[in-house]
Write a protein that holds these residues in place. Sequence first.
Motif, mmCIF file in Angstrom:
data_model
loop_
_atom_site.group_PDB
_atom_site.id
_atom_site.type_symbol
_atom_site.label_atom_id
_atom_site.label_comp_id
_atom_site.label_asym_id
_atom_site.label_seq_id
_atom_site.Cartn_x
_atom_site.Cartn_y
_atom_site.Cartn_z
ATOM 1 N N ASN A 146 -0.427 0.716 -14.203
ATOM 2 C CA ASN A 146 -0.223 2.166 -14.187
ATOM 3 C C ASN A 146 0.133 2.678 -12.798
ATOM 4 O OD1 ASN A 146 -2.675 2.006 -12.924
ATOM 5 N ND2 ASN A 146 -3.845 2.896 -14.615
ATOM 6 N N ARG A 147 0.300 1.765 -11.835
ATOM 7 C CA ARG A 147 0.884 2.165 -10.542
ATOM 8 C C ARG A 147 2.353 2.514 -10.689
ATOM 9 N NH1 ARG A 147 1.770 -1.511 -7.482
ATOM 10 N NH2 ARG A 147 1.452 -3.351 -8.769
ATOM 11 N N PHE A 148 2.954 2.053 -11.800
ATOM 12 C CA PHE A 148 4.357 2.342 -12.065
ATOM 13 C C PHE A 148 4.442 3.560 -12.986
ATOM 14 C CE2 PHE A 148 6.618 -1.433 -10.491
ATOM 15 C CZ PHE A 148 5.548 -2.258 -10.225
ATOM 16 N N LEU A 167 11.850 5.922 -11.086
ATOM 17 C CA LEU A 167 10.678 5.046 -11.140
ATOM 18 C C LEU A 167 9.890 5.216 -9.855
ATOM 19 C CD1 LEU A 167 9.226 2.771 -12.750
ATOM 20 C CD2 LEU A 167 10.575 1.140 -11.414
ATOM 21 N N HIS A 168 8.643 5.633 -10.012
ATOM 22 C CA HIS A 168 7.772 5.793 -8.857
ATOM 23 C C HIS A 168 6.713 4.699 -8.880
ATOM 24 C CE1 HIS A 168 6.063 7.982 -5.490
ATOM 25 N NE2 HIS A 168 4.886 7.766 -6.018
ATOM 26 N N ILE A 169 6.490 4.094 -7.718
ATOM 27 C CA ILE A 169 5.515 3.005 -7.647
ATOM 28 C C ILE A 169 4.490 3.339 -6.579
ATOM 29 C CG2 ILE A 169 5.189 0.511 -7.538
ATOM 30 C CD1 ILE A 169 8.283 0.250 -7.695
ATOM 31 N N ASN A 170 3.230 3.384 -6.966
ATOM 32 C CA ASN A 170 2.136 3.665 -6.030
ATOM 33 C C ASN A 170 1.510 2.371 -5.538
ATOM 34 O OD1 ASN A 170 2.271 6.493 -6.225
ATOM 35 N ND2 ASN A 170 1.008 6.476 -8.075
ATOM 36 N N SER A 171 0.947 2.431 -4.363
ATOM 37 C CA SER A 171 0.141 1.313 -3.822
ATOM 38 C C SER A 171 0.834 -0.032 -4.017
ATOM 39 C CB SER A 171 -1.236 1.287 -4.508
ATOM 40 O OG SER A 171 -1.889 2.520 -4.335
ATOM 41 N N GLY A 186 0.784 -1.220 0.000
ATOM 42 C CA GLY A 186 0.000 0.000 0.000
ATOM 43 C C GLY A 186 0.819 1.273 0.000
ATOM 44 N N ASN A 187 2.105 1.148 0.342
ATOM 45 C CA ASN A 187 2.957 2.345 0.361
ATOM 46 C C ASN A 187 3.343 2.782 -1.047
ATOM 47 O OD1 ASN A 187 2.881 2.465 3.120
ATOM 48 N ND2 ASN A 187 4.916 1.603 3.454
ATOM 49 N N ASP A 188 3.844 4.015 -1.148
ATOM 50 C CA ASP A 188 4.377 4.563 -2.397
ATOM 51 C C ASP A 188 5.880 4.744 -2.220
ATOM 52 O OD1 ASP A 188 1.611 6.951 -2.624
ATOM 53 O OD2 ASP A 188 1.684 4.795 -3.007
ATOM 54 N N LYS A 189 6.640 4.331 -3.226
ATOM 55 C CA LYS A 189 8.098 4.458 -3.137
ATOM 56 C C LYS A 189 8.687 4.857 -4.479
ATOM 57 C CE LYS A 189 8.793 3.323 1.145
ATOM 58 N NZ LYS A 189 9.326 4.322 2.103
ATOM 59 N N SER A 190 9.888 5.409 -4.433
ATOM 60 C CA SER A 190 10.598 5.794 -5.650
ATOM 61 C C SER A 190 11.996 5.222 -5.667
ATOM 62 C CB SER A 190 10.696 7.325 -5.765
ATOM 63 O OG SER A 190 9.434 7.899 -5.970
#
Lengths: 112, 114
Positions: free
Chosen positions: A62-64, A76-80, A16-20
């Motif tokens: 599209n979370r990426f 690269l950002h990754i959501n959820s 569930g976290n967002d990371k880059s």
Amino acid sequence: DTAVSQTPKYLVTQMGNDKSIKCEQNLGHDTMYWYKQDSKKFLKIMFSYNNKELIINETVPNRFSPKSPDKAHLNLHINSLELGDSAVYFCASGTGAILEQYFGPGTRLTVT
Amino acid sequence: AQSVTQLGSHVSVSEGALVLLRCNYSSSVPPYLFWYVQYPNQGLQLLLKYTTGATLVKGINGFEAEFKKSETSFHLTKPSAHMSDAAEYFCAVSVSNRDDKIIFGKGTRLHILP
């Protein structure tokens, strides 16, 4: 004077976290890539950018979302985040002329 | 569409013995072919590449590969294995410089036996 560098090297986070993940190359290449390597070592391209323009966008959730502020950087950002996102992510750069690519050391992402 | 098949996910050879890692490709046009090596916990490093010209290509660390169009193969060899050769090896192919995409095989883990 590392050619292709990535940060962080290890990333442990919860679902569930967002990371880059950040990538930088000092080779003067116009093209940069993101690859995902799964637990079986299978390497699959995700995205490529040429001089800040998106060239390859494989079937990736599209979370990426990749972002290229300039041709030396591709983040690269990754959501959820999901459990299945756990993998090693490699950044690479290349000239595009003969498709030789130079890889970064990888970022091992673990989602718990 | 192009593809790559690496025969054998694991190969074991004795130190000093011949190393042979097999790679076959599928492509409707002349391909560019690559071998990459990945040491534990590291990124991929280019060993050698074939683009055009001489079909026997020499790379780093004593490795070489031969492009055989009739067999659609690009096998990797080294006459005498060294313990430091233990790693994962990836064959890769590309036929287009339009989208700069390389297709990787599934990799072969090379084990060196003392």
